[in-house]
Motif scaffolding. Structure first.
Motif, PDB file in Angstrom:
ATOM      1  N   GLN A 114       0.828  -1.205   0.000  1.00 15.94           N
ATOM      2  CA  GLN A 114       0.000   0.000   0.000  1.00 15.94           C
ATOM      3  C   GLN A 114       0.866   1.260   0.000  1.00 15.94           C
ATOM      4  OE1 GLN A 114      -4.027   0.054   1.911  1.00 15.94           O
ATOM      5  NE2 GLN A 114      -2.995   1.351   3.407  1.00 15.94           N
ATOM      6  N   THR A 115       2.048   1.198   0.610  1.00 20.19           N
ATOM      7  CA  THR A 115       2.918   2.373   0.719  1.00 20.19           C
ATOM      8  C   THR A 115       3.836   2.539  -0.491  1.00 20.19           C
ATOM      9  OG1 THR A 115       2.917   2.121   3.126  1.00 20.19           O
ATOM     10  CG2 THR A 115       4.600   3.557   2.178  1.00 20.19           C
ATOM     11  N   TYR A 116       4.453   1.421  -0.943  1.00 23.45           N
ATOM     12  CA  TYR A 116       5.487   1.515  -1.973  1.00 23.45           C
ATOM     13  C   TYR A 116       5.090   0.883  -3.309  1.00 23.45           C
ATOM     14  CZ  TYR A 116       8.262   2.604   2.164  1.00 23.45           C
ATOM     15  OH  TYR A 116       8.744   3.160   3.318  1.00 23.45           O
ATOM     16  N   GLY A 117       4.099   0.006  -3.313  1.00 22.66           N
ATOM     17  CA  GLY A 117       3.719  -0.682  -4.532  1.00 22.66           C
ATOM     18  C   GLY A 117       4.114  -2.145  -4.498  1.00 22.66           C
ATOM     19  N   HIS A 118       3.507  -2.934  -5.379  1.00 17.37           N
ATOM     20  CA  HIS A 118       3.709  -4.382  -5.312  1.00 17.37           C
ATOM     21  C   HIS A 118       5.081  -4.818  -5.805  1.00 17.37           C
ATOM     22  CE1 HIS A 118       2.687  -4.157  -9.598  1.00 17.37           C
ATOM     23  NE2 HIS A 118       3.140  -5.407  -9.716  1.00 17.37           N
ATOM     24  N   LEU A 119       5.665  -4.130  -6.797  1.00 20.94           N
ATOM     25  CA  LEU A 119       6.983  -4.526  -7.294  1.00 20.94           C
ATOM     26  C   LEU A 119       8.106  -4.205  -6.308  1.00 20.94           C
ATOM     27  CD1 LEU A 119       7.080  -3.889 -11.151  1.00 20.94           C
ATOM     28  CD2 LEU A 119       7.511  -6.033  -9.939  1.00 20.94           C
ATOM     29  N   PRO A 120       8.169  -3.004  -5.726  1.00 16.70           N
ATOM     30  CA  PRO A 120       9.180  -2.770  -4.695  1.00 16.70           C
ATOM     31  C   PRO A 120       9.053  -3.732  -3.515  1.00 16.70           C
ATOM     32  CG  PRO A 120       8.303  -0.684  -5.472  1.00 16.70           C
ATOM     33  CD  PRO A 120       7.462  -1.752  -6.081  1.00 16.70           C
ATOM     34  N   HIS A 121       7.815  -4.073  -3.161  1.00 18.87           N
ATOM     35  CA  HIS A 121       7.625  -5.048  -2.088  1.00 18.87           C
ATOM     36  C   HIS A 121       8.244  -6.390  -2.455  1.00 18.87           C
ATOM     37  CE1 HIS A 121       5.062  -8.469  -0.606  1.00 18.87           C
ATOM     38  NE2 HIS A 121       5.518  -7.997   0.525  1.00 18.87           N
ATOM     39  N   ALA A 122       7.964  -6.885  -3.666  1.00 17.56           N
ATOM     40  CA  ALA A 122       8.498  -8.175  -4.091  1.00 17.56           C
ATOM     41  C   ALA A 122      10.022  -8.145  -4.167  1.00 17.56           C
ATOM     42  CB  ALA A 122       7.909  -8.568  -5.442  1.00 17.56           C
ATOM     43  N   ALA A 123      10.596  -7.022  -4.610  1.00 11.83           N
ATOM     44  CA  ALA A 123      12.051  -6.900  -4.677  1.00 11.83           C
ATOM     45  C   ALA A 123      12.664  -6.940  -3.275  1.00 11.83           C
ATOM     46  CB  ALA A 123      12.434  -5.601  -5.391  1.00 11.83           C
ATOM     47  N   ALA A 124      12.021  -6.271  -2.318  1.00 12.84           N
ATOM     48  CA  ALA A 124      12.525  -6.282  -0.947  1.00 12.84           C
ATOM     49  C   ALA A 124      12.448  -7.681  -0.344  1.00 12.84           C
ATOM     50  CB  ALA A 124      11.735  -5.293  -0.092  1.00 12.84           C
ATOM     51  N   VAL A 125      11.365  -8.404  -0.611  1.00 11.14           N
ATOM     52  CA  VAL A 125      11.223  -9.780  -0.133  1.00 11.14           C
ATOM     53  C   VAL A 125      12.350 -10.650  -0.684  1.00 11.14           C
ATOM     54  CG1 VAL A 125       9.784 -11.859  -0.316  1.00 11.14           C
ATOM     55  CG2 VAL A 125       8.741  -9.658   0.268  1.00 11.14           C
ATOM     56  N   THR A 126      12.647 -10.484  -1.971  1.00 11.73           N
ATOM     57  CA  THR A 126      13.724 -11.247  -2.604  1.00 11.73           C
ATOM     58  C   THR A 126      15.066 -10.957  -1.944  1.00 11.73           C
ATOM     59  OG1 THR A 126      12.538 -11.208  -4.713  1.00 11.73           O
ATOM     60  CG2 THR A 126      14.889 -11.725  -4.791  1.00 11.73           C
ATOM     61  N   ALA A 127      15.328  -9.684  -1.674  1.00  8.71           N
ATOM     62  CA  ALA A 127      16.595  -9.309  -1.044  1.00  8.71           C
ATOM     63  C   ALA A 127      16.739  -9.932   0.345  1.00  8.71           C
ATOM     64  CB  ALA A 127      16.696  -7.783  -0.962  1.00  8.71           C
ATOM     65  N   VAL A 128      15.673  -9.876   1.140  1.00 11.86           N
ATOM     66  CA  VAL A 128      15.718 -10.473   2.479  1.00 11.86           C
ATOM     67  C   VAL A 128      15.961 -11.980   2.379  1.00 11.86           C
ATOM     68  CG1 VAL A 128      14.344 -10.991   4.534  1.00 11.86           C
ATOM     69  CG2 VAL A 128      14.277  -8.696   3.539  1.00 11.86           C
ATOM     70  N   ALA A 129      15.251 -12.653   1.456  1.00  7.60           N
ATOM     71  CA  ALA A 129      15.397 -14.099   1.299  1.00  7.60           C
ATOM     72  C   ALA A 129      16.827 -14.459   0.910  1.00  7.60           C
ATOM     73  CB  ALA A 129      14.411 -14.611   0.248  1.00  7.60           C
ATOM     74  N   LEU A 130      17.441 -13.694   0.015  1.00  6.90           N
ATOM     75  CA  LEU A 130      18.805 -13.993  -0.423  1.00  6.90           C
ATOM     76  C   LEU A 130      19.813 -13.813   0.701  1.00  6.90           C
ATOM     77  CD1 LEU A 130      18.804 -12.381  -3.984  1.00  6.90           C
ATOM     78  CD2 LEU A 130      18.941 -14.825  -3.446  1.00  6.90           C
ATOM     79  N   VAL A 131      19.640 -12.772   1.511  1.00  4.16           N
ATOM     80  CA  VAL A 131      20.565 -12.527   2.616  1.00  4.16           C
ATOM     81  C   VAL A 131      20.500 -13.670   3.632  1.00  4.16           C
ATOM     82  CG1 VAL A 131      21.010 -11.050   4.604  1.00  4.16           C
ATOM     83  CG2 VAL A 131      20.612 -10.026   2.369  1.00  4.16           C
ATOM     84  N   VAL A 132      19.279 -14.079   4.001  1.00  2.91           N
ATOM     85  CA  VAL A 132      19.127 -15.160   4.982  1.00  2.91           C
ATOM     86  C   VAL A 132      19.670 -16.469   4.416  1.00  2.91           C
ATOM     87  CG1 VAL A 132      17.478 -16.497   6.353  1.00  2.91           C
ATOM     88  CG2 VAL A 132      17.152 -14.028   6.065  1.00  2.91           C
ATOM     89  N   MET A 133      19.393 -16.736   3.152  1.00  2.00           N
ATOM     90  CA  MET A 133      19.880 -17.967   2.529  1.00  2.00           C
ATOM     91  C   MET A 133      21.404 -17.991   2.452  1.00  2.00           C
ATOM     92  SD  MET A 133      17.711 -20.244   1.825  1.00  2.00           S
ATOM     93  CE  MET A 133      16.039 -20.644   1.334  1.00  2.00           C
ATOM     94  N   ALA A 134      22.016 -16.841   2.170  1.00  2.00           N
ATOM     95  CA  ALA A 134      23.473 -16.785   2.093  1.00  2.00           C
ATOM     96  C   ALA A 134      24.113 -17.196   3.412  1.00  2.00           C
ATOM     97  CB  ALA A 134      23.921 -15.373   1.702  1.00  2.00           C
ATOM     98  N   TRP A 135      23.441 -16.899   4.531  1.00  2.00           N
ATOM     99  CA  TRP A 135      23.954 -17.333   5.834  1.00  2.00           C
ATOM    100  C   TRP A 135      23.649 -18.804   6.095  1.00  2.00           C
ATOM    101  CZ3 TRP A 135      21.501 -19.474  10.036  1.00  2.00           C
ATOM    102  CH2 TRP A 135      22.295 -19.627  11.186  1.00  2.00           C
ATOM    103  N   ALA A 136      22.444 -19.248   5.744  1.00  2.00           N
ATOM    104  CA  ALA A 136      21.970 -20.562   6.165  1.00  2.00           C
ATOM    105  C   ALA A 136      22.522 -21.716   5.329  1.00  2.00           C
ATOM    106  CB  ALA A 136      20.441 -20.593   6.123  1.00  2.00           C
ATOM    107  N   LEU A 137      22.559 -21.581   4.023  1.00  2.00           N
ATOM    108  CA  LEU A 137      22.846 -22.726   3.160  1.00  2.00           C
ATOM    109  C   LEU A 137      24.210 -23.362   3.416  1.00  2.00           C
ATOM    110  CD1 LEU A 137      21.254 -21.612  -0.242  1.00  2.00           C
ATOM    111  CD2 LEU A 137      20.274 -23.022   1.580  1.00  2.00           C
ATOM    112  N   PRO A 138      25.265 -22.595   3.686  1.00  2.00           N
ATOM    113  CA  PRO A 138      26.560 -23.264   3.958  1.00  2.00           C
ATOM    114  C   PRO A 138      26.585 -24.046   5.263  1.00  2.00           C
ATOM    115  CG  PRO A 138      26.881 -20.954   3.324  1.00  2.00           C
ATOM    116  CD  PRO A 138      25.417 -21.136   3.612  1.00  2.00           C
ATOM    117  N   ARG A 139      25.644 -23.799   6.152  1.00  2.00           N
ATOM    118  CA  ARG A 139      25.662 -24.409   7.488  1.00  2.00           C
ATOM    119  C   ARG A 139      24.766 -25.645   7.600  1.00  2.00           C
ATOM    120  NH1 ARG A 139      26.735 -19.108   7.763  1.00  2.00           N
ATOM    121  NH2 ARG A 139      28.299 -18.397   9.288  1.00  2.00           N
TER     122      ARG A 139
END
Length: 392
Positions: free
Chosen positions: A160-185
């Protein structure tokens, strides 16, 4: 020292697989507030949306059935890595789809990535349980619900604040950061185990399929809340987009709280009693949500329903994985596929019905499925087990 290192590695892996569960739930929960925008920007009806959700489910089931042989051959860790790294982009692909044909393809791919990642992370959680010598399945699913709560709760406000595409991009960024920490472990299964179970066959024990029905009836309401609660609040109860996103968020939030307590609750009261009481709580919440004339009462009812649903699926999975005379892999594969079809495929049929009757009567009817789970709770006896001690 070697034993200490093994335990330390297993503990790191426990948090790593929990982080993967979180990302899977975060991606799924972030999809829920995207649904009303998805409907309007493509100019489609609930019927067409139901078909697209069916494609999401078909992609998930296709990947889930393919994951058994992949995990058997390669182990769960590489499969989690493959699906997790690519799956982080799934929501962004759906949000960026400019027309109906590309949206259909994107939904199928998104469902496949989420479904494949789901089976592999559950298999990896089983390996961590073996390393630690204690159950972590309920709390792992708690991380999934925590991710769903974060995705659903923040998603509506962000869109509602930023739009659906910026939201999806932010979700992707968060998922990649968490995965970068988790997958090697993550930990890997012993190679000998993979070769031992390379040949896969369906279990002959009929109780496995009845437990699959328990999982199915437990997850159909969860899928209904994920895919249709926001639309129900917005179109039938007059809620705005930000408020509508809280339906799944609060449902997932209460699930997360109870799932983190789930192993202790089950140990205290037993799997059968826990499943029976949980199903009655879930049925009551779903019934009130369907009867509610006000958005916030419906949101509170969905949250109450989440308290009950929380432990139902982990109990069903444990019952399947500990069924006498059936390998854990075979039992889990059947029950997870049956269960997740309720989460991923059944909501499309719910959409077809809801378009004609409204979603209130649908949620009322779903409370009946939860009563059936209560009647079948005796099947969960095999979920009460003493975890094997870790190997020296």
């Amino acid at each position: 020292m070697d034993a200490t290192n093994r335990i330390a590695t297993a503990i790191r892996a426990r948090w790593a697989v929990g982080a993967v569960f979180f990302v899977n739930g975060f991606l799924t929960g972030s999809w829920a507030p995207q649904i009303p925008v998805f409907l309007t920007r493509l100019g489609i009806s609930e019927f067409t949306l139901g078909l697209l959700i069916l494609l999401f489910g078909a992609g998930a089931i296709t990947a889930m059935t393919s994951c058994g042989p992949l995990i058997s051959h390669y182990g769960s860790r590489p499969v989690v890595r493959w699906f997790g790294a690519i799956g982080a982009f799934g929501l962004l692909v759906v949000a960026a789809a400019p027309n109906l044909p590309l949206a259909a393809l994107a939904m199928f791919l998104f469902g496949g990535l989420i479904g494949g990642m789901d089976v592999a992370m559950n298999a990896n959680a089983v390996e961590v349980e073996k390393r630690l010598g204690r159950a972590i399945m309920s709390s792992s699913h708690g991380f999934w619900s925590l991710g769903g709560f974060a995705g659903g709760g923040l998603g509506g406000i962000a869109i509602q604040t930023y739009g659906h595409l910026p939201h999806a991009a932010a979700v992707t960024a968060v998922a990649l950061v968490v995965m970068a920490w988790a997958l090697p472990r993550l930990v890997a299964e012993p190679k000998a185990l993979a070769h031992e179970h390379h040949k896969f066959s369906l279990p002959k024990n009929p109780l496995i399929y009845l437990i699959g029905v328990v999982a199915l009836f437990s997850m159909v309401p969860e899928g209904a809340v994920l895919d249709w609660a926001a639309l129900y609040l917005q179109q039938e109860l007059g809620a705005d987009l930000a408020t509508a996103g809280f339906a799944f968020a609060f449902f997932a939030g209460t699930m997360a709280i109870i799932r983190f307590l789930g192993d202790a609750v089950r140990n205290r009261f037993g799997a059968v009693t826990t499943l029976r009481v949980s199903s009655l709580i879930a049925a009551a919440g779903m019934l009130v949500a369907g009867l509610s004339p006000w958005p916030w009462l419906a949101i509170a009812a969905f949250a109450f329903c989440g308290l009950g649903v929380a432990n139902m699926v982990p109990i069903a999975f444990s019952a399947a994985g500990n069924q006498p005379g059936t390998s854990a892999g075979a039992g889990m594969s059947v029950v997870t596929t049956m269960g997740y079809s309720g989460l991923l495929v059944a909501p499309s049929a719910i959409g077809f019905v809801g378009e004609r009757t409204g979603f209130g009567p649908v949620f009322i009817a779903l409370s009946g499925l939860l009563i059936v789970v209560c009647l079948m709770a005796g099947l969960a006896r095999t979920a009460d087990f003493a975890p094997a001690q870790p190997a020296e």
